[in-house]
Scaffold this active site. Sequence first.
Site, PDB file in Angstrom:
ATOM      1  N   HIS A 132      31.275  39.799  45.763  1.00 43.46           N
ATOM      2  CA  HIS A 132      31.943  38.820  44.529  1.00 43.46           C
ATOM      3  C   HIS A 132      30.821  38.243  43.769  1.00 43.46           C
ATOM      4  CE1 HIS A 132      35.451  39.504  46.940  1.00 43.46           C
ATOM      5  NE2 HIS A 132      35.159  38.804  48.052  1.00 43.46           N
ATOM      6  N   ASP A 169      37.282  42.969  56.917  1.00 44.42           N
ATOM      7  CA  ASP A 169      38.117  42.292  57.026  1.00 44.42           C
ATOM      8  C   ASP A 169      39.488  42.994  56.872  1.00 44.42           C
ATOM      9  OD1 ASP A 169      37.154  42.547  54.526  1.00 44.42           O
ATOM     10  OD2 ASP A 169      36.997  40.402  53.889  1.00 44.42           O
ATOM     11  N   HIS A 212      38.708  42.563  50.224  1.00 46.03           N
ATOM     12  CA  HIS A 212      39.053  41.959  49.041  1.00 46.03           C
ATOM     13  C   HIS A 212      38.214  42.880  47.831  1.00 46.03           C
ATOM     14  CE1 HIS A 212      38.675  38.712  51.830  1.00 46.03           C
ATOM     15  NE2 HIS A 212      39.762  38.368  51.242  1.00 46.03           N
ATOM     16  N   ASP A 250      35.526  46.634  51.846  1.00 47.58           N
ATOM     17  CA  ASP A 250      36.153  45.271  52.186  1.00 47.58           C
ATOM     18  C   ASP A 250      37.457  45.137  51.950  1.00 47.58           C
ATOM     19  OD1 ASP A 250      34.565  42.445  52.515  1.00 47.58           O
ATOM     20  OD2 ASP A 250      36.529  42.002  51.361  1.00 47.58           O
TER      21      ASP A 250
END
Length: 361
Positions: free
Chosen positions: A164, A297, A210, A208
Amino acid sequence: MITIYTPDHALHDAPHEFIEGRLTAPPHESPQRAELIRAAVERAGLGPLVPPRAFGAGPLRAVHADDYLAYLEHAYERWVAAGGSPAAVMPDTLPLRWMGRWLRRAPESPTAAPGYYTYDLSAPIVRGTYAAARASADLALTGAALLLEGQRAAYALCRPPGHHAGRDMCGGYCYLNNAAVAAAYLLQATNDDQRPAGTSAVAILDIDFHHGNGTQQIFYERSDVLFVSIHGDPARTYPYFAGFPEERGEGAGEGFNLNIVLPNGTDNPRYLDALDQALARIAQARPRFLVVSAGLDTFGGDPVAQMGQEASFALTADAYPAIGRRIAALGLPTLLVQEGGYATAALGENVVGLLRGFAGV
Ligand code: SP5
Ligand code: ZN
């Protein structure tokens, strides 16, 4: 499989984060995560655990702005000296859209700077954050160096995570973009001039849950690094403002950014179909190296991926060996970089599953 690990990750131990307006303590991204993974990898006897080499700030500058690196290094001491809470640096004022019209450079005030360099309330900076983030980037760089020295694969047990973090912004538990730094480092061994049109020297696969908005931002206008990400729908999940399929890259980078969005409740077969699609795009780019942003995740019930009352993805432990096998089948020198994964009871075994699948053991 070589695992690169350092206990220095524990220098970053944030007191809290804000989730949906709630002050949440401790944060989901904790030192315990890396220790659980280390213990599971050791127990599984997958291969040696090696410490990182020190690369200095040079390789970071290929990806991050100098002023951002200086900010991260000194943010905590300056913040505390200016009267900020010693618990952690966190912005209270964020220059958004219309204010951006007048946003020309970073503010000099240590209490204003966090708003300029941070895009959410999940990236608190504490005294040891910069040292831990540097150590984390060194893990990824060490893995990249091992590939350049001829290793088939390496796993960098990075913490804090990185995908991120953008060129000059932190967010989502990320400060330095470990995968992007490693990818840029690997480029040094490739010869751009001789690369056929439509191909990339390095590919990054982001698994991931996200979207890897930081990585996307860093390489958005470049064709030398292909970015492919499989993630939850940004229309309803973090990071909300990027990760849509129509984001395909710009300028020289057009066609070198691929976002694959999957719905709530995505199960193993559906995920593996999407993975095959991602891997087909990567094979088409004929990269010399592959970097995997390996977040866990996607596991069913992950507490951070969970979207309000609804389930996130619903992968089971069996998915991870299958994912590892398929990635390995590309036959590329591969660096696996740890990103998210917060279902702590299963995290260690899921990482081991991914690594076992990759190694075929
Ligand atoms: C590396 C990584 O996985 N970063 C994730 C950062 C997530 N930031 C906060 C997301 C909040 C989403 N909503 C949670 C709802 C819980 N019920
Ligand atoms: Zn994540």
